[in-house]
Motif scaffolding. Structure first.
Motif, PDB file in Angstrom:
ATOM      1  N   LEU A  92    -107.238 101.310  -6.699  1.00  0.00           N
ATOM      2  CA  LEU A  92    -105.834 101.119  -6.291  1.00  0.00           C
ATOM      3  C   LEU A  92    -104.913 102.060  -7.062  1.00  0.00           C
ATOM      4  O   LEU A  92    -103.963 102.611  -6.525  1.00  0.00           O
ATOM      5  CB  LEU A  92    -105.419  99.659  -6.520  1.00  0.00           C
ATOM      6  CG  LEU A  92    -105.860  98.680  -5.430  1.00  0.00           C
ATOM      7  CD1 LEU A  92    -105.622  97.240  -5.855  1.00  0.00           C
ATOM      8  CD2 LEU A  92    -105.131  98.965  -4.110  1.00  0.00           C
ATOM      9  N   LYS A  93    -105.228 102.225  -8.361  1.00  0.00           N
ATOM     10  CA  LYS A  93    -104.432 103.119  -9.195  1.00  0.00           C
ATOM     11  C   LYS A  93    -104.521 104.554  -8.647  1.00  0.00           C
ATOM     12  O   LYS A  93    -103.514 105.261  -8.544  1.00  0.00           O
ATOM     13  CB  LYS A  93    -104.970 103.051 -10.639  1.00  0.00           C
ATOM     14  CG  LYS A  93    -104.378 104.035 -11.619  1.00  0.00           C
ATOM     15  CD  LYS A  93    -103.090 103.484 -12.218  1.00  0.00           C
ATOM     16  CE  LYS A  93    -102.474 104.418 -13.238  1.00  0.00           C
ATOM     17  NZ  LYS A  93    -102.084 105.721 -12.731  1.00  0.00           N
ATOM     18  N   ALA A  94    -105.752 104.951  -8.275  1.00  0.00           N
ATOM     19  CA  ALA A  94    -105.938 106.302  -7.731  1.00  0.00           C
ATOM     20  C   ALA A  94    -105.282 106.426  -6.355  1.00  0.00           C
ATOM     21  O   ALA A  94    -104.729 107.482  -6.021  1.00  0.00           O
ATOM     22  CB  ALA A  94    -107.431 106.623  -7.636  1.00  0.00           C
ATOM     23  N   ALA A  95    -105.326 105.350  -5.570  1.00  0.00           N
ATOM     24  CA  ALA A  95    -104.744 105.394  -4.216  1.00  0.00           C
ATOM     25  C   ALA A  95    -103.225 105.553  -4.281  1.00  0.00           C
ATOM     26  O   ALA A  95    -102.621 106.103  -3.358  1.00  0.00           O
ATOM     27  CB  ALA A  95    -105.117 104.124  -3.452  1.00  0.00           C
ATOM     28  N   ALA A  96    -102.644 105.068  -5.385  1.00  0.00           N
ATOM     29  CA  ALA A  96    -101.190 105.181  -5.529  1.00  0.00           C
ATOM     30  C   ALA A  96    -100.761 106.645  -5.645  1.00  0.00           C
ATOM     31  O   ALA A  96     -99.604 106.985  -5.389  1.00  0.00           O
ATOM     32  CB  ALA A  96    -100.738 104.392  -6.757  1.00  0.00           C
ATOM     33  N   ASP A  97    -101.686 107.510  -6.049  1.00  0.00           N
ATOM     34  CA  ASP A  97    -101.356 108.930  -6.211  1.00  0.00           C
ATOM     35  C   ASP A  97    -101.539 109.745  -4.931  1.00  0.00           C
ATOM     36  O   ASP A  97    -101.308 110.958  -4.943  1.00  0.00           O
ATOM     37  CB  ASP A  97    -102.249 109.549  -7.317  1.00  0.00           C
ATOM     38  CG  ASP A  97    -101.976 108.910  -8.666  1.00  0.00           C
ATOM     39  OD1 ASP A  97    -100.853 108.400  -8.835  1.00  0.00           O
ATOM     40  OD2 ASP A  97    -102.881 108.901  -9.522  1.00  0.00           O
ATOM     41  N   ILE A  98    -101.994 109.109  -3.844  1.00  0.00           N
ATOM     42  CA  ILE A  98    -102.192 109.866  -2.597  1.00  0.00           C
ATOM     43  C   ILE A  98    -100.826 110.312  -2.080  1.00  0.00           C
ATOM     44  O   ILE A  98     -99.925 109.481  -1.904  1.00  0.00           O
ATOM     45  CB  ILE A  98    -102.913 108.994  -1.530  1.00  0.00           C
ATOM     46  CG1 ILE A  98    -104.338 108.675  -1.988  1.00  0.00           C
ATOM     47  CG2 ILE A  98    -102.951 109.711  -0.173  1.00  0.00           C
ATOM     48  CD1 ILE A  98    -105.082 107.710  -1.089  1.00  0.00           C
ATOM     49  N   PRO A  99    -100.657 111.627  -1.846  1.00  0.00           N
ATOM     50  CA  PRO A  99     -99.334 112.096  -1.397  1.00  0.00           C
ATOM     51  C   PRO A  99     -99.017 111.620   0.017  1.00  0.00           C
ATOM     52  O   PRO A  99     -99.926 111.387   0.821  1.00  0.00           O
ATOM     53  CB  PRO A  99     -99.476 113.619  -1.427  1.00  0.00           C
ATOM     54  CG  PRO A  99    -100.935 113.899  -1.426  1.00  0.00           C
ATOM     55  CD  PRO A  99    -101.624 112.714  -1.994  1.00  0.00           C
ATOM     56  N   THR A 100     -97.732 111.470   0.311  1.00  0.00           N
ATOM     57  CA  THR A 100     -97.333 111.093   1.674  1.00  0.00           C
ATOM     58  C   THR A 100     -97.093 112.365   2.479  1.00  0.00           C
ATOM     59  O   THR A 100     -96.734 113.401   1.928  1.00  0.00           O
ATOM     60  CB  THR A 100     -96.042 110.250   1.663  1.00  0.00           C
ATOM     61  OG1 THR A 100     -95.109 110.899   0.817  1.00  0.00           O
ATOM     62  CG2 THR A 100     -96.300 108.843   1.169  1.00  0.00           C
ATOM     63  N   SER A 101     -97.292 112.265   3.765  1.00  0.00           N
ATOM     64  CA  SER A 101     -97.142 113.435   4.627  1.00  0.00           C
ATOM     65  C   SER A 101     -96.017 113.202   5.621  1.00  0.00           C
ATOM     66  O   SER A 101     -95.808 112.075   6.081  1.00  0.00           O
ATOM     67  CB  SER A 101     -98.456 113.678   5.374  1.00  0.00           C
ATOM     68  OG  SER A 101     -98.251 114.554   6.438  1.00  0.00           O
ATOM     69  N   GLY A 102     -95.313 114.286   5.951  1.00  0.00           N
ATOM     70  CA  GLY A 102     -94.259 114.194   6.948  1.00  0.00           C
ATOM     71  C   GLY A 102     -94.812 113.863   8.321  1.00  0.00           C
ATOM     72  O   GLY A 102     -94.117 113.375   9.203  1.00  0.00           O
TER      73      GLY A 102
END
Lengths: 501, 161
Positions: B19-29
């Motif tokens: 979950l901690k690593a998933a929080a760092d997934i960038p968001t895409s336009g």
């Protein structure tokens, strides 16, 4: 008619025949090695199939599966150590026959029963795969999402041990499947700048690591009990007419039970062979001989586990959902060549499936001569010291893994998957849900999000597809049923402990 | 400590790290309603929930009966410490092999792998073992490099000679 002509043509124009024989031989050797399951035997071959024609690769893997099911009976009869889990039932009377000096006859009965089971299983595949895959042509993205969830739920609920462990294993597989580029937005997930991970974790490497390296770690960590080894002089003896008259009923019972268990996802060859043993005893004219070296007791389990192996291919070929570890590895063989088994493959490229059916029939016909020719080598292999076998298997696995992409990074991945496999074995967790989660992860996520894009983010789209609703209800029933069964078993155990302190 | 309990706790730890690593997934336009991090978050929460439920269920079982009479956890090893130590040793040998694979070249590194794994499993050190390791490495080299034409690393020796 067209299919038959295509198949006959493929016999001469492709490498089906040599691949079927090669796969059968490799399978018998792999199955004969105690502790090396059919799935591991197949996983060891995966790297070699990269450069092959798709039909040759699939026939090679499928024939290995068939051969390994028979090969498992060799150490079961000779050294009282089943080569595969499914041959544990054969061991009971097979080893008794060996003690009576009838090892060759027991091997012959096992071979004949395996052939009968094989033919029955292959006929079922040929007859049922086509009609079932036609059903799947009506599927939409919502249906595929629900099918993936159903496949996972069934495997989780029928896996050995606690349902919680099955769920954890499946979720770990789904999590590994999220590594790589996001299927909708193209954003990298959990890649940490590592270019090798952009296309995701290669399923083949994870399978090889989980099954083969995990097994090597477990075997090395398990002390060899120095089981007495067999003599090297046993020769295969084809059963006489008198014995064949005695075993025909057991062959039929075993085949029928194998077909039944093969259709039931997760039941597997082990359940089939023990059920066949029990039913053959019930219908036997001499049930008192069971456990004391009965020919029927060797025939029934062998026919069952071989029929089960064949029929077990149907869910994979019809829906793209593997029902066992071995069919999951076979799925890997399809994926290597960019092929997705299922209804689309059946309608787009039926020649591949005709080739597979032909290859399986060739393998089935080759079983008897190959078994005769390889018996001495199989017995020699059975007698090799475990340390040497494990060292060579490790070297073969790493060499094969490197040969896929010429990448040292891949070797690290295989080792990491092996450590995961050892950990799962240590905690008694089933591995098939992890493999299935990894295989189905992309399909589940991509179809879920595709459905939501179609509906503009409205989850009600899943309720508008009757196939999806049916699958999701079934999935929920499987999980709830399994949870209730576990709670009931625990309650019964508690009561038993209270009554019998 | 109970093996199932440890399994549940490890599952919870994996979920938290994930979950901690998933929080760092960038968001895409280009993101849809779910987004690139949506499914990973869902999986992380599900794993945490299932693992915690497993821990609670196991604690209830252990509390309801005396620990000695509790149903045994699944798993293949009766004595976990030597099994773990043995597996760790094997993993170290394999990691060492991977580390040396390119510098030493295929033939030598595979020979060392076979030799050290045999030695680790208490195969007596004698000329026969050396011959087995050398013969095995040569056979695999012949299979992969010659028959299958796979480009296996030649090692630093090529630059030296």
């Amino acid at each position: 008619m067209d299919a038959i002509l295509t198949s006959i043509d493929m016999l001469g124009t492709t490498l089906i025949v040599p691949m079927a024989i090669l796969g059968m031989t490799w399978g018998i050797f792999g199955g004969a090695l105690p502790g090396i399951s059919p799935s591991i035997t197949m996983a060891l071959l995966l790297p070699f199939t990269y450069t092959m024609e798709p039909v040759s690769a699939i026939v090679l893997l499928a024939s290995t599966y068939v051969g390994a099911e028979y090969g498992g009976s060799i150490p079961a009869i000779l050294i009282r150590t089943p080569g595969t889990n499914a041959s544990a039932a054969t061991m009971i009377d097979g080893y008794e026959m060996k003690k009576q000096g009838k090892a060759g006859e027991a091997l012959g009965i096992s071979l004949q029963a395996s052939s009968v089971g094989n033919v029955v299983g292959i006929l079922c595949i040929i007859l049922l795969t086509g009609p079932l895959s036609q059903l799947a042509l009506a599927f939409r993205p919502t249906s595929y999402f629900a099918l993936g969830i159903l496949g996972l739920s069934v495997i989780v609920s029928v896996s050995e041990g606690s349902i919680f462990k099955g769920l954890i294993a499946a979720l770990i597989g789904l999590m590994i499947a999220t590594i790589g580029t996001d299927p909708v937005t193209g954003v990298g997930r959990f890649t940490y700048g590592q270019a090798d991970l952009l296309t995701g974790v290669p399923i083949i490497l994870v399978m090889v690591g989980l099954f083969a390296v995990g097994e090597v770690l477990e075997q090395i960590a398990t002390k060899d009990d120095g089981t007495a080894r067999t003599d090297l002089a046993t020769r295969l003896k084809w059963p006489s007419w008198a014995v064949q008259k005695k075993t025909w009923r057991a062959n039929l019972i075993g085949s029928a039970i194998g077909v039944f268990c093969g259709i039931m996802p997760g039941a597997g060859g082990t359940v089939a062979s023990f059920m066949a043993y029990s039913e053959a005893r019930r219908f036997s004219k001499t049930p008192e001989e069971f456990g004391k070296g009965s020919a029927e007791a060797v025939a029934a389990p062998e026919a069952a586990n071989n029929a089960d192996a064949g029929v077990g291919l149907i869910p994979l070929l019809s829906f793209g959902i593997p029902a066992s570890n071995s069919t999951a590895v076979l799925l890997g063989g399809f994926l290597i060549h960019g092929l997705n088994p299922g209804p689309v493959l059946f309608s787009k490229d039926p020649t591949l499936l005709y080739g597979l059916f032909t290859g399986l029939l060739v393998a089935s016909a080759a079983l008897i001569p190959v078994a005769y020719l390889t018996l001495s080598s199989s017995i020699w292999l059975v007698n090799r010291p475990k340390p040497l076998l494990m060292a060579f298997i490790a070297a073969l696995v790493f060499s094969g893994a490197y040969s896929i992409n010429n990448s040292v990074f891949d070797l690290g991945l295989v080792l990491a998957a092996g450590v995961l496999g050892f950990g799962m074995r240590f905690f008694g967790m089933p591995m098939l849900p992890t493999i299935l989660g990894l295989v189905l992860g992309y399909m589940i996520e991509a179809n879920y999000r595709r459905s939501l894009v179609i509906s503009g983010g409205d989850n009600a789209i899943f309720l508008e597809d009757p196939i999806a609703v049916g699958f999701l209800v079934l999935a929920a029933l499987f999980l709830i049923g399994s949870l209730f069964r576990e709670l009931r078993d625990r309650r019964r155990q508690r009561i038993e402990r209270e009554v019998l302190p | 400590m109970d093996r199932d309990l440890v399994c549940g706790l490890i599952g919870t730890a994996i979920a938290l790290v994930y979950l901690k690593a998933a929080a760092d997934i960038p968001t895409s336009g280009l993101g849809d309603t779910v987004g690139a991090a949506g499914v990973p978050h869902l999986l992380g929460y599900l794993l945490a929930a299932v693992s915690l439920l497993f821990v609670v269920q196991r604690l209830v079982v252990l509390r309801s009966v005396r620990a000695a009479a509790a149903p045994k956890s699944g798993g293949v090893f009766d004595d976990p410490v030597p099994a773990f130590a043995s597996a760790a040793g094997t993993v170290l040998i394999c990691a060492f092999f991977i580390f040396l694979f390119e510098p030493l070249g295929y033939l030598l590194s595979v020979g060392i792998l076979i030799f050290s794994l045999c030695l680790y499993q208490r195969v007596p050190l004698n000329p026969r073992l050396l011959a087995i390791a050398a013969g095995g490495a040569f056979a695999l080299w012949f299979l992969f490099a010659i028959l299958l034409a796979v480009r296996m690393p030649a090692g630093v020796w090529v630059e030296l000679f």
